[in-house]
Design an enzyme around this catalytic site. Structure first.
Site, mmCIF file in Angstrom:
data_model
loop_
_atom_site.group_PDB
_atom_site.id
_atom_site.type_symbol
_atom_site.label_atom_id
_atom_site.label_comp_id
_atom_site.label_asym_id
_atom_site.label_seq_id
_atom_site.Cartn_x
_atom_site.Cartn_y
_atom_site.Cartn_z
ATOM 1 N N SER A 1 13.981 -16.298 11.209
ATOM 2 C CA SER A 1 14.464 -14.920 11.075
ATOM 3 C C SER A 1 13.298 -13.944 11.066
ATOM 4 O O SER A 1 13.472 -12.769 11.348
ATOM 5 C CB SER A 1 15.269 -14.767 9.777
ATOM 6 O OG SER A 1 16.255 -15.768 9.707
ATOM 7 N N GLN B 1 13.115 -15.436 -4.811
ATOM 8 C CA GLN B 1 12.139 -16.231 -4.065
ATOM 9 C C GLN B 1 11.161 -15.370 -3.282
ATOM 10 O O GLN B 1 10.363 -15.881 -2.497
ATOM 11 C CB GLN B 1 12.824 -17.264 -3.165
ATOM 12 C CG GLN B 1 13.588 -16.693 -1.990
ATOM 13 C CD GLN B 1 14.438 -17.761 -1.321
ATOM 14 O OE1 GLN B 1 15.410 -18.249 -1.878
ATOM 15 N NE2 GLN B 1 14.063 -18.149 -0.109
ATOM 16 N N MET C 1 19.898 -17.315 4.302
ATOM 17 C CA MET C 1 19.686 -15.910 3.931
ATOM 18 C C MET C 1 20.177 -14.990 5.054
ATOM 19 O O MET C 1 19.770 -13.831 5.134
ATOM 20 C CB MET C 1 18.211 -15.658 3.622
ATOM 21 C CG MET C 1 17.727 -16.512 2.441
ATOM 22 S SD MET C 1 16.311 -15.825 1.586
ATOM 23 C CE MET C 1 15.096 -15.815 2.885
ATOM 24 N N GLY C 2 21.043 -15.503 5.923
ATOM 25 C CA GLY C 2 21.582 -14.675 6.999
ATOM 26 C C GLY C 2 20.584 -14.485 8.127
ATOM 27 O O GLY C 2 19.638 -15.256 8.265
ATOM 28 N N HIS D 1 19.906 -22.144 12.338
ATOM 29 C CA HIS D 1 20.982 -22.161 11.330
ATOM 30 C C HIS D 1 22.250 -22.784 11.912
ATOM 31 O O HIS D 1 22.931 -23.572 11.251
ATOM 32 C CB HIS D 1 21.327 -20.736 10.884
ATOM 33 C CG HIS D 1 20.208 -19.989 10.214
ATOM 34 N ND1 HIS D 1 19.613 -18.884 10.778
ATOM 35 C CD2 HIS D 1 19.589 -20.171 9.027
ATOM 36 C CE1 HIS D 1 18.688 -18.410 9.956
ATOM 37 N NE2 HIS D 1 18.642 -19.176 8.886
ATOM 38 N N GLY E 1 16.983 -27.360 6.702
ATOM 39 C CA GLY E 1 16.190 -27.572 7.903
ATOM 40 C C GLY E 1 14.826 -28.175 7.583
ATOM 41 O O GLY E 1 14.183 -27.801 6.599
ATOM 42 N N HIS F 1 20.307 -17.684 13.434
ATOM 43 C CA HIS F 1 19.858 -18.021 14.785
ATOM 44 C C HIS F 1 20.286 -19.449 15.079
ATOM 45 O O HIS F 1 20.970 -20.083 14.261
ATOM 46 C CB HIS F 1 18.343 -17.820 14.901
ATOM 47 C CG HIS F 1 17.542 -18.495 13.821
ATOM 48 N ND1 HIS F 1 17.566 -19.863 13.616
ATOM 49 C CD2 HIS F 1 16.710 -18.003 12.849
ATOM 50 C CE1 HIS F 1 16.780 -20.190 12.621
ATOM 51 N NE2 HIS F 1 16.255 -19.071 12.115
HETATM 52 P P1 AMP Z 1 16.747 -19.280 5.779
HETATM 53 O O1 AMP Z 1 17.921 -18.433 6.155
HETATM 54 O O2 AMP Z 1 15.512 -18.960 6.518
HETATM 55 O O3 AMP Z 1 16.570 -19.396 4.281
HETATM 56 O O4 AMP Z 1 17.099 -20.752 6.275
HETATM 57 C C1 AMP Z 1 18.303 -21.376 5.921
HETATM 58 C C2 AMP Z 1 18.253 -22.812 6.348
HETATM 59 O O5 AMP Z 1 18.060 -22.888 7.749
HETATM 60 C C3 AMP Z 1 17.093 -23.580 5.698
HETATM 61 O O6 AMP Z 1 17.537 -24.887 5.346
HETATM 62 C C4 AMP Z 1 16.074 -23.619 6.798
HETATM 63 O O7 AMP Z 1 15.199 -24.725 6.717
HETATM 64 C C5 AMP Z 1 16.971 -23.736 8.022
HETATM 65 N N1 AMP Z 1 16.258 -23.310 9.225
HETATM 66 C C6 AMP Z 1 15.570 -22.150 9.408
HETATM 67 N N2 AMP Z 1 14.985 -22.126 10.623
HETATM 68 C C7 AMP Z 1 15.302 -23.306 11.229
HETATM 69 C C8 AMP Z 1 14.995 -23.893 12.502
HETATM 70 N N3 AMP Z 1 14.231 -23.269 13.407
HETATM 71 N N4 AMP Z 1 15.489 -25.126 12.767
HETATM 72 C C9 AMP Z 1 16.257 -25.777 11.855
HETATM 73 N N5 AMP Z 1 16.595 -25.270 10.642
HETATM 74 C C10 AMP Z 1 16.114 -24.055 10.325
#
Ligand code: AMP
Length: 288
Positions: A191, A67, A36-37, A43, A152, A40
């Protein structure tokens, strides 16, 4: 960074399919990293893993409205497009950044509902969340048809839900999980960490510490219920409002009855910011 290191950007499924099918015609493999951008290092670890597995890496950036429940943080979710593209320079080949209308055109009425690992935990505290996730992930996988897709362990229940959904629908993509990337003090990168005040930020690593203490208790032979109760007490004492802290079967997220391979998962709020985290733990076989 040279501009030509920057990934190509596309916002339509048709153009994504065009690029990917040209790669495929040349016999090259593709890995997708859905995000979702507000990227960090967590990602970027997924992107690096994708790079090591496939010839081409596609990163999707889409803040998926389905979601988020009414009252959640859809409107204030961080959007850092320029920084995200710069972070992906030299790492990703293509960024897929569709509009909400592209993913949910007028008349859209379909959703993917998953039971099993989606029941309980986040499924209880965020009704509709996993249907939103499963629907968008199914759409992204069908749009890209990657050989592999990275998720993740930070969102452990989501990883299991996606694995189950992909197996059940017969989507020919391997789902790859990657370990959680943390700050030096143990706080899982998210994020949403930017929402924390300075005071809350000093308390936040207590979430990871409480999980580790519960894992130590399990390894020392404590009963699951006692380790869970102590973990919740510890979080409340630190100032969290606890949604759940539970110790589950790591494979199914069912109750941790006669199982050695466990996962400790928690969600807790500091003010209006909701944090989630989880860690694995092995119960000694003598305690089964
Ligand atoms: P999000 O942008 O939060 O939807 O996350 C996108 C992907 O990055 C998802 O598969 C998350 O599980 C993964 N992710 C987010 N935070 C972390 C982290 N601290 N370590 C590893 N993967 C992460």
């Amino acid at each position: 960074m040279e501009p030509d290191d920057y990934p190509q950007v596309t916002s339509t499924t048709a153009s994504l399919r065009g690029v990917v099918s040209r790669w495929r015609t040349s016999g090259e493999t593709v890995a997708l990293v859905p995000t979702m951008g507000a990227l960090h290092e967590g990602h970027l670890a997924l992107v690096n893993e994708a790079r090591s597995l496939a010839d081409h890496v596609v990163v999707s950036i889409f803040v998926n409205p389905t979601q988020f429940a009414p009252g959640e943080d859809l409107g204030r979710y961080p959007r850092t497009w320029n920084e995200d593209l710069a972070a992906l320079a030299g790492r990703a080949d293509l960024v897929f950044a569709p509009s909400a209308e592209e993913m949910y055109p007028e008349g859209f009425v379909t959703s993917v509902h998953v039971d099993g690992p989606a029941l309980g935990l986040e499924g209880v505290h965020r009704p509709g969340f996993f249907s939103g996730v499963a629907t968008i992930v199914a759409k992204l996988l069908l749009a890209c048809l990657p050989d592999s897709a990275m998720f993740g362990e930070k969102d452990y229940q989501q990883l299991l839900v996606v694995r189950r959904m992909v197996a059940d629908l017969g989507i020919p993509t391997e789902i790859v999980g990657a370990p959680t990337v943390r700050e030096a003090d143990g706080l899982a990168l998210s994020s949403r960490n930017g929402y924390l005040s300075a005071d809350q930020r000093t308390v936040a690593p207590e979430l990871h510490r409480a999980l580790k203490a519960a894992a130590d208790a399990i390894r020392a032979g404590a009963p699951v219920d006692a380790a869970e109760a102590e973990g919740r007490r510890r979080l409340e004492a630190a100032g969290f409002t606890v949604d759940y802290l539970e110790i589950r079967d790591a494979e199914t997220l069912g109750r941790a009855r006669d199982i050695s391979d466990l996962r400790i998962l928690a969600a807790a709020r500091l003010g209006t910011t909701r944090l989630i985290d989880n860690i694995p733990v092995q119960r000694p076989s003598s305690k089964l």
